[in-house]
Write an enzyme that holds these catalytic residues in place. Structure first.
Site, mmCIF file in Angstrom:
data_model
loop_
_atom_site.group_PDB
_atom_site.id
_atom_site.type_symbol
_atom_site.label_atom_id
_atom_site.label_comp_id
_atom_site.label_asym_id
_atom_site.label_seq_id
_atom_site.Cartn_x
_atom_site.Cartn_y
_atom_site.Cartn_z
ATOM 1 N N ASP A 1 0.849 -1.179 0.000
ATOM 2 C CA ASP A 1 0.000 0.000 0.000
ATOM 3 C C ASP A 1 0.888 1.234 0.000
ATOM 4 O O ASP A 1 2.115 1.132 -0.167
ATOM 5 C CB ASP A 1 -0.989 -0.021 1.177
ATOM 6 C CG ASP A 1 -0.337 0.191 2.541
ATOM 7 O OD1 ASP A 1 0.903 0.355 2.616
ATOM 8 O OD2 ASP A 1 -1.085 0.176 3.544
ATOM 9 N N CYS B 1 2.939 -3.151 4.227
ATOM 10 C CA CYS B 1 2.020 -2.066 4.572
ATOM 11 C C CYS B 1 2.553 -1.402 5.839
ATOM 12 O O CYS B 1 3.633 -1.759 6.313
ATOM 13 C CB CYS B 1 0.582 -2.556 4.715
ATOM 14 S SG CYS B 1 0.177 -3.533 6.167
ATOM 15 N N GLY B 2 1.847 -0.447 6.351
ATOM 16 C CA GLY B 2 2.359 0.309 7.492
ATOM 17 C C GLY B 2 2.716 -0.548 8.683
ATOM 18 O O GLY B 2 3.836 -0.519 9.181
ATOM 19 N N HIS C 1 10.503 -23.202 10.494
ATOM 20 C CA HIS C 1 9.521 -23.933 11.286
ATOM 21 C C HIS C 1 8.107 -23.904 10.716
ATOM 22 O O HIS C 1 7.328 -24.825 10.963
ATOM 23 C CB HIS C 1 9.467 -23.394 12.713
ATOM 24 C CG HIS C 1 10.724 -23.638 13.482
ATOM 25 N ND1 HIS C 1 10.802 -23.397 14.836
ATOM 26 C CD2 HIS C 1 11.955 -24.107 13.119
ATOM 27 C CE1 HIS C 1 12.025 -23.705 15.257
ATOM 28 N NE2 HIS C 1 12.736 -24.119 14.225
ATOM 29 N N ARG D 1 6.432 0.880 8.696
ATOM 30 C CA ARG D 1 6.529 1.975 9.668
ATOM 31 C C ARG D 1 7.261 1.583 10.949
ATOM 32 O O ARG D 1 7.460 2.425 11.819
ATOM 33 C CB ARG D 1 5.138 2.506 10.002
ATOM 34 C CG ARG D 1 4.491 3.205 8.817
ATOM 35 C CD ARG D 1 3.187 3.861 9.183
ATOM 36 N NE ARG D 1 2.675 4.606 8.042
ATOM 37 C CZ ARG D 1 1.412 4.600 7.644
ATOM 38 N NH1 ARG D 1 0.517 3.893 8.318
ATOM 39 N NH2 ARG D 1 1.030 5.302 6.604
#
Length: 143
Positions: A8, A65-66, A98, A109
């Protein structure tokens, strides 16, 4: 090897750097992510990544994404997807060793770009251990 990647608006810078890394290794990329920073809806960009991995059109996937959470939740709705939200290289290695993770979810972020690139390297270079872990993977239900 073929990698599908989606992101995004929060993950654009990371995605572009990851694509550069993958291309330098001769890895084919299917890019579903946005190239801009205007707000977009992450499911629109990560569902196609999961679909490609699910259908065998890509060997593995990477989503950014963030927080990494929304993308991770979205990809894990797909059959036979084992998406791993990772924030360190060590967790990334364990997700492959695993859990046989086939899509890496990165929280742009909350990790530095060099760390993200190290995690991608780890994701690509770490093999599934099988053995007792195989039994556990088989217990993850698929639709």
């Amino acid at each position: 090897m073929k990698i599908a990647i989606g992101n995004d608006h929060a993950g654009t810078e990371y995605k572009l750097a990851i694509i550069g890394l993958l291309k330098s290794k001769g890895i084919e990329i299917i890019n579903y992510g946005t190239d801009g920073t205007e707000s977009v809806d992450y499911p629109d960009f990560v569902h196609p990544v999961a679909t490609d991995v699910e259908e065998g059109n890509a060997d593995m996937g990477i989503v950014v994404c963030g927080s990494g959470n929304g993308a991770s939740m979205t990809i894990n709705k797909h059959q036979n997807i084992r998406g791993a939200l990772c924030w360190t290289k060590e967790i990334t290695a364990l997700a492959r060793e695993h859990n046989d993770a086939n899509i890496l979810s990165l929280p742009a972020r909350f990790i530095a770009l060099p760390q993200a690139l190290d995690m991608v390297e780890t994701f690509l270079n770490t093999k599934f251990e099988g053995g007792r872990h195989e039994r556990r993977i088989e217990k993850i239900p698929c639709r």
